[in-house]
Design a protein around this motif. Structure first.
Motif, PDB file in Angstrom:
ATOM      1  N   PHE A  41      43.304  44.939  39.296  1.00 33.21           N
ATOM      2  CA  PHE A  41      42.429  45.499  38.260  1.00 33.21           C
ATOM      3  C   PHE A  41      42.388  44.619  37.019  1.00 33.21           C
ATOM      4  CE2 PHE A  41      43.067  49.341  40.833  1.00 33.21           C
ATOM      5  CZ  PHE A  41      41.740  49.730  40.964  1.00 33.21           C
ATOM      6  N   LEU A  44      39.749  42.076  37.965  1.00 31.30           N
ATOM      7  CA  LEU A  44      38.423  42.707  37.989  1.00 31.30           C
ATOM      8  C   LEU A  44      37.946  43.079  36.588  1.00 31.30           C
ATOM      9  CD1 LEU A  44      38.773  44.951  41.179  1.00 31.30           C
ATOM     10  CD2 LEU A  44      37.521  42.798  40.941  1.00 31.30           C
ATOM     11  N   ASP A  45      38.876  43.492  35.717  1.00 31.79           N
ATOM     12  CA  ASP A  45      38.495  43.777  34.331  1.00 31.79           C
ATOM     13  C   ASP A  45      38.038  42.505  33.625  1.00 31.79           C
ATOM     14  OD1 ASP A  45      39.087  46.426  34.617  1.00 31.79           O
ATOM     15  OD2 ASP A  45      41.026  46.339  33.587  1.00 31.79           O
ATOM     16  N   ARG A  48      35.109  40.829  37.013  1.00 33.45           N
ATOM     17  CA  ARG A  48      34.333  41.658  37.947  1.00 33.45           C
ATOM     18  C   ARG A  48      33.991  40.888  39.223  1.00 33.45           C
ATOM     19  NH1 ARG A  48      35.283  46.750  36.433  1.00 33.45           N
ATOM     20  NH2 ARG A  48      35.058  46.948  34.174  1.00 33.45           N
ATOM     21  N   SER A  49      34.806  39.929  39.585  1.00 34.45           N
ATOM     22  CA  SER A  49      34.508  39.072  40.730  1.00 34.45           C
ATOM     23  C   SER A  49      35.562  39.236  41.821  1.00 34.45           C
ATOM     24  CB  SER A  49      34.463  37.607  40.293  1.00 34.45           C
ATOM     25  OG  SER A  49      34.412  36.745  41.413  1.00 34.45           O
ATOM     26  N   ALA A  50      35.115  39.651  43.003  1.00 36.35           N
ATOM     27  CA  ALA A  50      36.025  39.740  44.144  1.00 36.35           C
ATOM     28  C   ALA A  50      36.503  38.350  44.564  1.00 36.35           C
ATOM     29  CB  ALA A  50      35.320  40.430  45.315  1.00 36.35           C
ATOM     30  N   LEU A  53      39.389  37.408  42.396  1.00 36.23           N
ATOM     31  CA  LEU A  53      40.563  38.161  42.825  1.00 36.23           C
ATOM     32  C   LEU A  53      41.172  37.519  44.073  1.00 36.23           C
ATOM     33  CD1 LEU A  53      42.501  40.522  42.740  1.00 36.23           C
ATOM     34  CD2 LEU A  53      40.766  41.926  43.891  1.00 36.23           C
TER      35      LEU A  53
END
Length: 408
Positions: A41, A44-45, A48-50, A53
């Protein structure tokens, strides 16, 4: 009153070094259980990219695999408690920096990549030392019970840690969860420091180079055919399992009974692991590895049930059985290594075992998607079950695997 049989099963806890060791492992396992949730998280915060991550998570995994063999050498040539203290401190610092930068809004993907890799290296140094240190905390005849107790404590801690991590992330944000992880490494390091007298194997006169140390471990790894046969079998087994359960499992859930019920299937695996650990703790057998291998072959029931589109209740039962089998084999394998590999080479042999197992997981995860797209998800799940069972059946053709004596 505690019965005599239960007191016997809990015998390793009579030894202070083992109690300290398990306490340290429980604390670090708690932190490690909440860390992936918090890190996910945090990334992602930030972006916002998978894809970002995946890069951060992959950096930790790659560093862990690359340094495992070095970790095995270090753990065989230095006091193992000291290796664990040092790696815990490195992990505490790296996670602490991540936490501070996330909380202050000064983090970046590149910084997270570096710190994740650092944490992976620290884990690579800790894992072989942790596996080998058990032999220094209890008598040899109690190793199976000690391994079962360690595993049961870890399984329960993972459930608690993941739940607490989710609550912290939801209520306070991922930075505070990462801070808790950093503190957990400090506390576990303090526990390992209390051990104070981890055995230092005698170093050969003049010392050996890193390549020579690795060759010595590799020679021992190859000398016992049941070890390399087991690693080969579980390279195949783990590739099939990880692809089927971790990749195709959620796909099947989305297409049929829904995401929330997939969580129930995963939960039954965790419960099954606890049950399997208790079973092997109470088990009295001379051929522990054979029993563990037969038990783990039942893990194929879960991908088979998914491939045959059986009802959810059957999937949950299959998950329970699979978890039990996986736990029974894990304890049997770890105990067998500790009983039959010389102590001064145990960490290196363990590192070769871990490396072979870890490499298989991303291999299976990457391969299974394209294959499922080509031939169908259900067909791949059934094939995965067949491959898993076949790998264990081939392992059981090894006479040493079937007859290896357990000393407990």
């Amino acid at each position: 009153m505690i019965s005599a049989s239960i007191r016997r099963d809990l015998g390793p806890l009579r030894y202070r070094p083992f109690r300290i060791f398990v306490t340290g492992r429980v604390i670090s396992t708690f932190g490690n259980a909440l860390a992936p949730i918090a890190l996910a998280f945090a990334v992602l915060d930030l972006t916002r990219s998978a894809a970002d991550l995946g890069l951060v998570v992959g950096a930790r995994s790659l560093a862990n695999i690359l340094f495992l063999l070095v970790g095995g050498v270090v753990a065989d040539r230095l006091p193992r408690f000291a290796v664990m203290v040092s790696s815990s401190l490195v992990a505490a610092v790296s996670q602490g920096v991540v936490a501070v930068t996330v909380l202050t809004g000064t983090t970046s993907v590149s910084l997270l990549l570096v710190l994740a890799a650092t944490n992976g290296i620290a884990s690579a140094l800790l894992q072989p030392a942790s596996q080998a240190l058990t032999t220094e905390t209890v008598p040899k005849e109690l190793l199976k019970r000690a391994n079962a107790i360690k595993r049961l404590a870890s399984q329960l801690t993972i459930v608690v840690g993941a739940s607490v991590g989710s609550l912290i992330v939801a209520s306070s944000g991922p930075g505070w969860a990462l801070a808790v992880d950093a503190v957990s490494f400090l506390l576990s390091g303090a526990c390992f420091l209390l051990l104070g007298r981890g055995g230092r194997p005698k170093r050969p006169a003049g010392g050996l180079s890193l390549p020579a140390e690795l060759r010595a471990g590799w020679t021992e790894f190859l000398a016992q055919n049941w070890i390399w046969a087991g690693v080969l079998a579980f390279f195949v087994f783990n590739a099939a399992w990880s692809g089927a359960i971790q990749v195709l499992g959620p796909v099947v859930a989305d297409e049929t009974f829904g995401r929330r019920f997939w969580g129930l299937v995963v939960a039954t695996q965790t419960v099954g692991m606890a049950i399997g650990t208790i079973i092997v703790l109470r088990l009295r057998t001379r051929f522990l590895l054979r029993v563990g291998a037969v038990a783990v072959s039942l893990a194929g029931l879960l991908p088979l049930a998914m491939g045959l589109a059986l009802p959810l209740v059957v999937l949950m039962f299959a998950g329970l059985v699979a978890g039990s089998g996986l736990a029974m084999f894990s304890v049997a394998w770890e105990t067998s290594l500790q009983e039959h590999v010389p102590s001064d080479k145990l960490a290196r042999v363990t590192s070769y075992d871990m490396a072979g197992s870890l490499v298989a997981i991303p291999f299976g995860q990457v391969l299974v998607g394209p294959v499922a797209d080509a031939v169908g998800t259900r067909s791949v799940l059934v094939a995965s079950a067949v491959v898993m069972v076949a790998a264990i059946a081939l392992l059981l053709t090894n006479s040493t695997v079937r007859t290896l004596a357990h000393h407990g």
